[in-house]
Design a protein around this motif. Structure first.
Motif, PDB file in Angstrom:
ATOM      1  N   ARG A  66       0.792  -1.160  -0.031  1.00  0.00           N
ATOM      2  CA  ARG A  66       0.006  -0.030   0.050  1.00  0.00           C
ATOM      3  C   ARG A  66       0.923   1.310  -0.140  1.00  0.00           C
ATOM      4  O   ARG A  66       0.455   2.552  -0.208  1.00  0.00           O
ATOM      5  CB  ARG A  66      -0.906   0.151   1.177  1.00  0.00           C
ATOM      6  CG  ARG A  66      -2.074  -0.913   1.048  1.00  0.00           C
ATOM      7  CD  ARG A  66      -3.190  -0.741   2.175  1.00  0.00           C
ATOM      8  NE  ARG A  66      -4.522  -1.549   1.435  1.00  0.00           N
ATOM      9  CZ  ARG A  66      -4.949  -2.460   2.335  1.00  0.00           C
ATOM     10  NH1 ARG A  66      -4.429  -2.465   3.764  1.00  0.00           N
ATOM     11  NH2 ARG A  66      -6.152  -2.997   1.923  1.00  0.00           N
ATOM     12  N   HIS A  69       0.020   1.562  -3.682  1.00  0.00           N
ATOM     13  CA  HIS A  69      -1.120   1.471  -4.361  1.00  0.00           C
ATOM     14  C   HIS A  69      -2.069   1.234  -3.274  1.00  0.00           C
ATOM     15  O   HIS A  69      -1.687   0.447  -2.397  1.00  0.00           O
ATOM     16  CB  HIS A  69      -1.300   0.196  -5.375  1.00  0.00           C
ATOM     17  CG  HIS A  69      -2.459   0.561  -6.034  1.00  0.00           C
ATOM     18  ND1 HIS A  69      -3.811   0.126  -5.682  1.00  0.00           N
ATOM     19  CD2 HIS A  69      -2.727   1.115  -7.693  1.00  0.00           C
ATOM     20  CE1 HIS A  69      -4.693   0.294  -6.614  1.00  0.00           C
ATOM     21  NE2 HIS A  69      -3.996   0.856  -7.665  1.00  0.00           N
ATOM     22  N   VAL A  75      -3.537  -6.107  -5.702  1.00  0.00           N
ATOM     23  CA  VAL A  75      -3.369  -5.874  -6.993  1.00  0.00           C
ATOM     24  C   VAL A  75      -2.580  -6.796  -7.785  1.00  0.00           C
ATOM     25  O   VAL A  75      -2.815  -7.368  -8.809  1.00  0.00           O
ATOM     26  CB  VAL A  75      -2.647  -4.319  -7.224  1.00  0.00           C
ATOM     27  CG1 VAL A  75      -2.194  -4.386  -8.629  1.00  0.00           C
ATOM     28  CG2 VAL A  75      -3.619  -3.538  -6.760  1.00  0.00           C
ATOM     29  N   SER A 301       2.435   0.391  -8.796  1.00  0.00           N
ATOM     30  CA  SER A 301       2.172   1.804  -8.218  1.00  0.00           C
ATOM     31  C   SER A 301       1.629   2.870  -9.229  1.00  0.00           C
ATOM     32  O   SER A 301       1.035   3.726  -8.978  1.00  0.00           O
ATOM     33  CB  SER A 301       3.588   2.238  -7.492  1.00  0.00           C
ATOM     34  OG  SER A 301       4.016   1.175  -6.527  1.00  0.00           O
ATOM     35  N   GLY A 304      -1.805   0.085 -11.257  1.00  0.00           N
ATOM     36  CA  GLY A 304      -2.579  -0.794 -10.763  1.00  0.00           C
ATOM     37  C   GLY A 304      -2.742  -2.134 -11.528  1.00  0.00           C
ATOM     38  O   GLY A 304      -1.319  -2.463 -11.916  1.00  0.00           O
TER      39      GLY A 304
END
Length: 374
Positions: A66, A69, A75, A301, A304
């Motif tokens: 995270r 993203h 993802v 990043s 996605g």
């Protein structure tokens, strides 16, 4: 990406010499292709730890998704499912373990990377929960009893919510020296060969040791009955001046073949892999598969799921093209005769890689203020 995320993902230990060597080492291995081979149909699927994969690479464990993203490691899960790629779930993921499992399809294969907790009951619960959730392999990190000095990362404070650091005592978290040090205080520094028997007693999952850096330890791994090893220096993030994985691979396979042990253990590599040519060099030298981390983090990043999917497809396209140019239609046809490794150990002999050097970001130089006149 935010500055803290880029610093964490891109950083290597000390002067980042090992980080760059991981990539440069591939440039000292050259191909010896065959000609006049019918390469109409090319198949680069394989089997790793008994599980089928559409490709000879996997998404290796990388912490704190995270930071790049908002959906984190899920993802990577979604893109892996779309392409039939195996994903290794990190201990220090931003998403919970079950979130990542739940994001997968029923047909996906997932492995688990484990940083061993000094509280073995906690470790046992984590391992057995993973097995119940259908994880197909336990990859134990063995090269990080203490974190390397990742100075880019250490210069930023980690202000995010702390990932699942397995700290049930609610201990204080050091947020002053970057993300890596904030999330890793629980790791057991006493982990040793004697613990392998204990792991084999608590799980039926195949066990792989991740972070082996000398062939002698691969031989010990065979003797201890583990199913695989990853030749890795942790992406250049631990011991500075560790040799590249592909260099260790050459002497590892020679040692295994000399004893007739090449079929007793699966050998994997990671670190510095950026092209399908890198992957094919490893397979030719005897690796079962190749782990890729940072390239997928950067794709995630920036774009996605579509970005990671695109990165996987690029590698697939490169695999098909380069296998044709090598004169092989199946990965099993690759062997050491397809590569020239005579320059591999010559660490001062590196073709200039201008593409990599233009995007490499060194430690930032502080801005000095001009002294005012007295």
């Amino acid at each position: 990406m935010e500055k803290a995320g880029w610093a964490y993902y891109s950083s290597g230990a000390d002067d980042e010499i090992t980080l760059r060597e991981n990539h440069h080492a591939f440039h000292r291995v050259w191909f010896r292709p065959k000609i006049l081979i019918d390469v109409t149909n090319v198949d680069f699927s394989t089997t790793m730890l008994g599980s089928k994969s559409s490709v000879p690479f996997y998404i290796t464990a990388t912490a704190l998704g995270r930071l790049g993203h908002p959906d984190g490691e899920t993802v990577l899960t979604q893109a892996a499912g779309k392409h039939g790629v195996i994903q290794m779930i990190p201990t220090l993921a931003s998403c919970s373990f079950d979130e990542i499992i739940d994001a997968a399809t029923d047909k996906q294969t997932q492995w688990m990377q484990l940083y061993v907790n000094s509280d073995r009951e906690t470790t046992k619960q984590i391992v057995q929960h993973a097995e119940k959730r259908g994880i197909k392999g336990l990859w134990i990190t063995v090269d990080a009893p203490q974190l390397g000095r990742r100075e880019k990362d250490m210069r930023s404070k980690y202000d995010e919510e702390v990932a699942d650091v397995q700290d049930e005592d609610g201990g204080e978290v050091d947020r002053s020296q970057g993300a890596a040090r904030a999330i890793s205080s629980f790791i057991d520094v006493s982990l040793s060969w004697k613990d392998i028997a204990w792991f084999k007693s608590i799980t039926k999952m195949p066990i792989v040791l991740k972070g082996v850096q000398r062939y002698e330890d691969v031989l010990l791994a065979v003797e201890h009955g583990v199913e695989g090893v990853v030749l890795s220096n942790h992406g250049g993030r631990q011991l500075e001046f560790s040799r590249s994985s592909i260099e260790v691979l050459v002497e590892t396979m020679a040692a295994l073949r000399a004893r007739g042990w090449q079929d007793r253990i699966e050998v994997y590599v990671d670190g510095g892999v950026k092209r399908a040519t890198d992957i094919l060099k490893c397979i030719a030298l005897g690796a079962k598969g190749v782990g890729i981390g940072r390239p997928f983090l950067y794709a995630m990043s920036t774009y996605g799921v579509e970005g990671v999917s695109k990165a996987i497809q690029l590698l697939k396209d490169e695999l098909e093209m380069n296998m044709r140019l090598l004169g092989v239609t199946d990965l099993t046809q690759l062997n050491p005769t397809f590569v020239d490794v005579r320059s591999l150990s010559a660490h001062n002999s590196i073709p200039a890689d201008h593409l990599s050097l233009t995007v490499y970001e060194p430690m930032t130089v502080p801005k000095f203020k001009t002294a005012s006149k007295l």
